[in-house]
Design a protein around this motif. Structure first.
Motif, PDB file in Angstrom:
ATOM      1  N   HIS A   1      42.128  18.000   0.296  1.00 57.47           N
ATOM      2  CA  HIS A   1      42.602  19.113  -1.052  1.00 57.47           C
ATOM      3  C   HIS A   1      42.816  20.640   0.389  1.00 57.47           C
ATOM      4  O   HIS A   1      42.060  21.000   1.055  1.00 57.47           O
ATOM      5  CB  HIS A   1      41.285  19.455  -2.125  1.00 57.47           C
ATOM      6  CG  HIS A   1      41.292  18.246  -2.744  1.00 57.47           C
ATOM      7  ND1 HIS A   1      41.701  17.956  -3.607  1.00 57.47           N
ATOM      8  CD2 HIS A   1      40.293  17.145  -2.771  1.00 57.47           C
ATOM      9  CE1 HIS A   1      41.976  16.122  -4.194  1.00 57.47           C
ATOM     10  NE2 HIS A   1      40.912  16.720  -3.536  1.00 57.47           N
TER      11      HIS A   1
ATOM     12  N   THR B   1      48.207  20.213 -10.187  1.00 53.25           N
ATOM     13  CA  THR B   1      47.976  19.461 -10.625  1.00 53.25           C
ATOM     14  C   THR B   1      49.394  18.210 -10.061  1.00 53.25           C
ATOM     15  O   THR B   1      50.440  19.024 -10.382  1.00 53.25           O
ATOM     16  CB  THR B   1      47.474  18.908 -12.035  1.00 53.25           C
ATOM     17  OG1 THR B   1      46.580  19.456 -12.723  1.00 53.25           O
ATOM     18  CG2 THR B   1      47.912  17.504 -12.542  1.00 53.25           C
ATOM     19  N   ARG B   2      49.312  17.456  -9.103  1.00 56.40           N
ATOM     20  CA  ARG B   2      50.396  16.823  -9.101  1.00 56.40           C
ATOM     21  C   ARG B   2      50.467  15.358  -9.282  1.00 56.40           C
ATOM     22  O   ARG B   2      49.923  14.579  -9.128  1.00 56.40           O
ATOM     23  CB  ARG B   2      50.649  16.514  -7.469  1.00 56.40           C
ATOM     24  CG  ARG B   2      51.432  15.743  -6.986  1.00 56.40           C
ATOM     25  CD  ARG B   2      51.725  15.882  -5.420  1.00 56.40           C
ATOM     26  NE  ARG B   2      53.336  14.663  -5.618  1.00 56.40           N
ATOM     27  CZ  ARG B   2      53.012  14.170  -4.351  1.00 56.40           C
ATOM     28  NH1 ARG B   2      51.910  14.202  -3.132  1.00 56.40           N
ATOM     29  NH2 ARG B   2      54.015  13.402  -3.943  1.00 56.40           N
ATOM     30  N   THR B   3      51.402  15.280 -10.323  1.00 55.93           N
ATOM     31  CA  THR B   3      51.633  13.716 -10.552  1.00 55.93           C
ATOM     32  C   THR B   3      53.249  12.876 -11.296  1.00 55.93           C
ATOM     33  O   THR B   3      53.883  14.038 -11.250  1.00 55.93           O
ATOM     34  CB  THR B   3      51.219  14.040 -12.630  1.00 55.93           C
ATOM     35  OG1 THR B   3      51.948  15.058 -13.104  1.00 55.93           O
ATOM     36  CG2 THR B   3      49.268  14.208 -12.486  1.00 55.93           C
TER      37      THR B   3
ATOM     38  N   GLY C   1      47.745  13.687  -7.004  1.00 57.63           N
ATOM     39  CA  GLY C   1      46.442  14.155  -8.243  1.00 57.63           C
ATOM     40  C   GLY C   1      46.019  15.365  -8.092  1.00 57.63           C
ATOM     41  O   GLY C   1      47.106  16.277  -7.846  1.00 57.63           O
ATOM     42  N   VAL C   2      44.350  16.295  -8.346  1.00 58.69           N
ATOM     43  CA  VAL C   2      43.966  16.993  -8.414  1.00 58.69           C
ATOM     44  C   VAL C   2      43.213  18.008  -8.028  1.00 58.69           C
ATOM     45  O   VAL C   2      42.514  17.167  -6.729  1.00 58.69           O
ATOM     46  CB  VAL C   2      43.167  17.422 -10.119  1.00 58.69           C
ATOM     47  CG1 VAL C   2      42.916  18.658 -10.391  1.00 58.69           C
ATOM     48  CG2 VAL C   2      44.370  16.883 -11.054  1.00 58.69           C
TER      49      VAL C   2
ATOM     50  N   THR D   1      47.413  25.209 -13.499  1.00 59.31           N
ATOM     51  CA  THR D   1      46.220  26.168 -14.707  1.00 59.31           C
ATOM     52  C   THR D   1      46.530  27.338 -14.063  1.00 59.31           C
ATOM     53  O   THR D   1      45.770  27.339 -12.522  1.00 59.31           O
ATOM     54  CB  THR D   1      45.514  25.362 -14.628  1.00 59.31           C
ATOM     55  OG1 THR D   1      46.190  23.749 -15.316  1.00 59.31           O
ATOM     56  CG2 THR D   1      44.395  25.622 -15.224  1.00 59.31           C
TER      57      THR D   1
END
Length: 92
Positions: free
Chosen positions: A22, A75-77, A52-53, A84
């Motif tokens: 990350h 957040t990646r989706t 993801g997060v 956030t």
């Protein structure tokens, strides 16, 4: 305005989660907080963020006026990016 990917920088990597690392990112813009938080604002930079997060994004908004620093959890989706806003909590 729109995202300027040249103003987005990965400044460090955090702890490993399996094969994922990350990151912490910085972004500076003349756009307002409301513009930056608009759905899809960071979608053009999706490939920069970890799947993801877990990435942290620090954004300086209104750089040409009264600059303000905001910290977000990314957040990646499905190729899209959601933010956030981080809320500071008092120590217990």
């Amino acid at each position: 305005m729109a995202l300027t990917t040249a103003n987005l920088r990965r400044v460090s990597e955090g702890c490993a989660d399996g094969e994922k690392r990350h990151g912490r990112f910085m972004y500076k813009t003349d756009d307002t907080k409301a513009q930056v938080e608009t759905n899809g604002y960071f979608d053009a930079a999706a490939e920069h963020f970890t799947e993801g997060v877990g990435d942290v994004l620090e954004v300086i908004t209104d750089a040409d006026g009264t600059p303000v620093l905001h910290t977000y959890l990314v957040t990646r989706t499905a190729g899209g990016i959601a933010l956030t806003l981080s809320v500071a909590t008092a120590a217990a």
